[in-house]
Design a protein around this motif. Structure first.
Motif, PDB file in Angstrom:
ATOM      1  N   PHE A   5       7.627   5.118  -9.471  1.00 12.65           N
ATOM      2  CA  PHE A   5       7.121   4.447  -8.345  1.00 12.65           C
ATOM      3  C   PHE A   5       5.921   5.042  -8.026  1.00 12.65           C
ATOM      4  CE2 PHE A   5       7.088   3.511  -3.536  1.00 12.65           C
ATOM      5  CZ  PHE A   5       6.822   2.006  -3.656  1.00 12.65           C
ATOM      6  N   GLN A   6       5.927   6.194  -8.031  1.00 13.47           N
ATOM      7  CA  GLN A   6       4.597   7.252  -7.452  1.00 13.47           C
ATOM      8  C   GLN A   6       3.709   6.587  -8.367  1.00 13.47           C
ATOM      9  OE1 GLN A   6       7.739   8.291  -7.451  1.00 13.47           O
ATOM     10  NE2 GLN A   6       7.945   8.223  -5.072  1.00 13.47           N
ATOM     11  N   LEU A   8       2.782   4.000  -9.787  1.00 16.06           N
ATOM     12  CA  LEU A   8       2.303   2.772 -10.067  1.00 16.06           C
ATOM     13  C   LEU A   8       0.950   2.533  -9.687  1.00 16.06           C
ATOM     14  CD1 LEU A   8       5.508   0.827  -8.671  1.00 16.06           C
ATOM     15  CD2 LEU A   8       4.710   0.949 -11.061  1.00 16.06           C
ATOM     16  N   LEU A  10      -1.881  -0.105  -8.033  1.00 14.55           N
ATOM     17  CA  LEU A  10      -1.907  -1.398  -7.130  1.00 14.55           C
ATOM     18  C   LEU A  10      -1.748  -2.846  -7.897  1.00 14.55           C
ATOM     19  CD1 LEU A  10      -1.647  -2.247  -4.142  1.00 14.55           C
ATOM     20  CD2 LEU A  10      -4.292  -2.574  -4.151  1.00 14.55           C
ATOM     21  N   ASN A  12       0.547  -3.410 -10.057  1.00 14.59           N
ATOM     22  CA  ASN A  12       1.859  -3.809 -10.077  1.00 14.59           C
ATOM     23  C   ASN A  12       2.104  -4.911  -9.018  1.00 14.59           C
ATOM     24  OD1 ASN A  12       4.626  -2.880  -8.988  1.00 14.59           O
ATOM     25  ND2 ASN A  12       4.899  -2.909 -11.067  1.00 14.59           N
ATOM     26  N   LEU A  15       4.497  -3.403  -6.008  1.00 18.21           N
ATOM     27  CA  LEU A  15       3.380  -2.665  -4.942  1.00 18.21           C
ATOM     28  C   LEU A  15       2.561  -3.405  -4.337  1.00 18.21           C
ATOM     29  CD1 LEU A  15       2.926   0.112  -4.163  1.00 18.21           C
ATOM     30  CD2 LEU A  15       1.470   0.674  -5.847  1.00 18.21           C
ATOM     31  N   ALA A  18       4.313  -5.390  -1.471  1.00 23.97           N
ATOM     32  CA  ALA A  18       4.464  -4.306  -0.395  1.00 23.97           C
ATOM     33  C   ALA A  18       3.384  -3.785   0.291  1.00 23.97           C
ATOM     34  CB  ALA A  18       5.412  -3.040  -0.995  1.00 23.97           C
ATOM     35  N   ALA A  19       2.379  -3.538  -0.547  1.00 21.14           N
ATOM     36  CA  ALA A  19       1.026  -3.011   0.435  1.00 21.14           C
ATOM     37  C   ALA A  19       0.575  -4.013   1.420  1.00 21.14           C
ATOM     38  CB  ALA A  19      -0.024  -2.657  -0.555  1.00 21.14           C
ATOM     39  N   VAL A 196      -2.248   2.936   0.567  1.00 22.97           N
ATOM     40  CA  VAL A 196      -1.196   2.737  -0.830  1.00 22.97           C
ATOM     41  C   VAL A 196      -0.483   4.419  -1.078  1.00 22.97           C
ATOM     42  CG1 VAL A 196      -1.257   2.621  -3.312  1.00 22.97           C
ATOM     43  CG2 VAL A 196      -2.527   1.155  -1.952  1.00 22.97           C
ATOM     44  N   LYS A 200       3.837   5.093  -1.023  1.00 22.68           N
ATOM     45  CA  LYS A 200       4.368   5.607  -2.198  1.00 22.68           C
ATOM     46  C   LYS A 200       5.436   6.654  -1.590  1.00 22.68           C
ATOM     47  CE  LYS A 200       1.053   4.426  -5.605  1.00 22.68           C
ATOM     48  NZ  LYS A 200       0.131   4.908  -6.881  1.00 22.68           N
ATOM     49  N   GLU A 206      10.853   2.883  -2.516  1.00 23.50           N
ATOM     50  CA  GLU A 206      11.186   3.204  -3.920  1.00 23.50           C
ATOM     51  C   GLU A 206      12.770   2.756  -4.503  1.00 23.50           C
ATOM     52  OE1 GLU A 206      11.034   7.402  -6.765  1.00 23.50           O
ATOM     53  OE2 GLU A 206      11.000   7.391  -4.543  1.00 23.50           O
ATOM     54  N   TYR A 209      12.496  -0.904  -5.250  1.00 19.15           N
ATOM     55  CA  TYR A 209      11.645  -1.174  -6.369  1.00 19.15           C
ATOM     56  C   TYR A 209      12.603  -0.893  -7.714  1.00 19.15           C
ATOM     57  CZ  TYR A 209       8.770  -0.107 -10.261  1.00 19.15           C
ATOM     58  OH  TYR A 209       8.150  -0.011 -11.574  1.00 19.15           O
TER      59      TYR A 209
END
Length: 283
Positions: A5-6, A8, A10, A12, A15, A18-19, A196, A200, A206, A209
């Motif tokens: 997840f960390q 990824l 943007l 994706n 993500l 979510a952002a 972002v 994360k 996470e 996800y």
């Protein structure tokens, strides 16, 4: 290798959705894309991914509106399924239905922008941005229906035809890391990266996800298995047709089988017998 997840970018879809649920982040992204400042953006989370616990109806796009009554649908696209034109038409229809209540005048329809950020060139012209509006073919007059469709391309090549801020943002979509951002001077992208990066660190996000990833894997596996089974059945039916009409009870038996090798062996027996009788016995 699958990214954590960390790790990824943007680009994706999870993500990205979510952002952009954060209204400041959504405003930053829209300002970069549109090249204009927006005083305030309202995100409508009831239509996005983080609110729904029913993973059978996952949405990976964002709906937003600004104070000037413009509606936006923003979505990250990573797979070129060659359907974006019709997809944009569908999203525009969804936005129109949502913005007009029964009995409202058609003039009350909000302007609507459908925006796709693609990690591929959707039209093959090398542009970073493709903007479409309804226009008259005979006199190049705008229809004035208030709709616009924008397709962005992270693989653009014609830097001179696009604002530098937009070009850097599109590159950031696929390089959402400290190293790339350290080379930039645009405050908007630096602020976006801060948002972002903070996102994360959210353990709950996470975990969600990972849950969505598992659901999507299960869906892909199920579709693949169903497709393979359909292919097997079609292949068997084609072979059976060579021996004339297929009795319904045999067709049903074939549909229930998964082992194509066994069915082919039965077909060979029928071929040696010269008729369907032997095949029926073996069934």
């Amino acid at each position: 290798m699958k990214k954590t997840f960390q790790q990824l970018n943007l680009s994706n879809a999870f993500l990205f959705a979510a952002a952009l649920e954060d209204e400041e982040t959504c405003r930053l992204v829209l300002e970069i894309i549109l090249g204009t400042r927006l005083s305030r953006v309202k995100v409508h989370p009831e239509q996005s991914i983080l609110v729904s616990s029913d993973f059978r109806s996952i949405r990976l796009d964002i709906y937003a509106s600004d104070e000037t009554r413009v509606s936006y649908n923003v979505e990250a696209q990573n797979d070129d399924r060659r359907n974006l034109a019709k997809r944009s038409r569908y999203h525009q229809a969804e936005m129109d239905v949502a913005s007009l209540k029964p009995g409202d005048d058609f003039n009350d329809l909000k302007p609507g922008y459908v925006i796709f950020i693609c990690t591929f060139d959707p039209f093959g012209k090398g542009l970073y941005r493709y903007t479409f509006e309804e226009r008259c073919l005979e006199c190049d007059m705008g229809l004035g229906d208030g709709t616009r469709k924008i397709f962005l391309n992270t693989k653009g090549k014609q830097d001179e035809n696009a604002p530098k801020e937009l070009v850097h943002f599109l590159k950031y979509m696929e390089q959402s890391n400290d190293e790339y951002v350290s080379q930039l001077t645009e405050e908007s992208i630096i602020r976006l990266h801060e948002k972002v990066t903070e996102l994360k660190t959210w353990r709950r996000l996470e975990a969600r996800y990972m849950t969505v990833e598992e659901w999507m894997k299960d869906q892909e596996s199920r579709v693949r298995e169903e497709t393979e089974q359909e292919v097997k059945q079609e292949a068997v039916f084609e072979l059976l047709e060579e021996y004339g009409a297929i009795p319904e009870h045999i067709r049903k038996a074939v549909s229930a089988q998964e082992d194509l090798t066994v069915l082919k062996r039965w077909l060979k027996l029928a071929a040696r017998a010269g008729s369907m009788e032997q095949f029926e016995k073996e069934m």
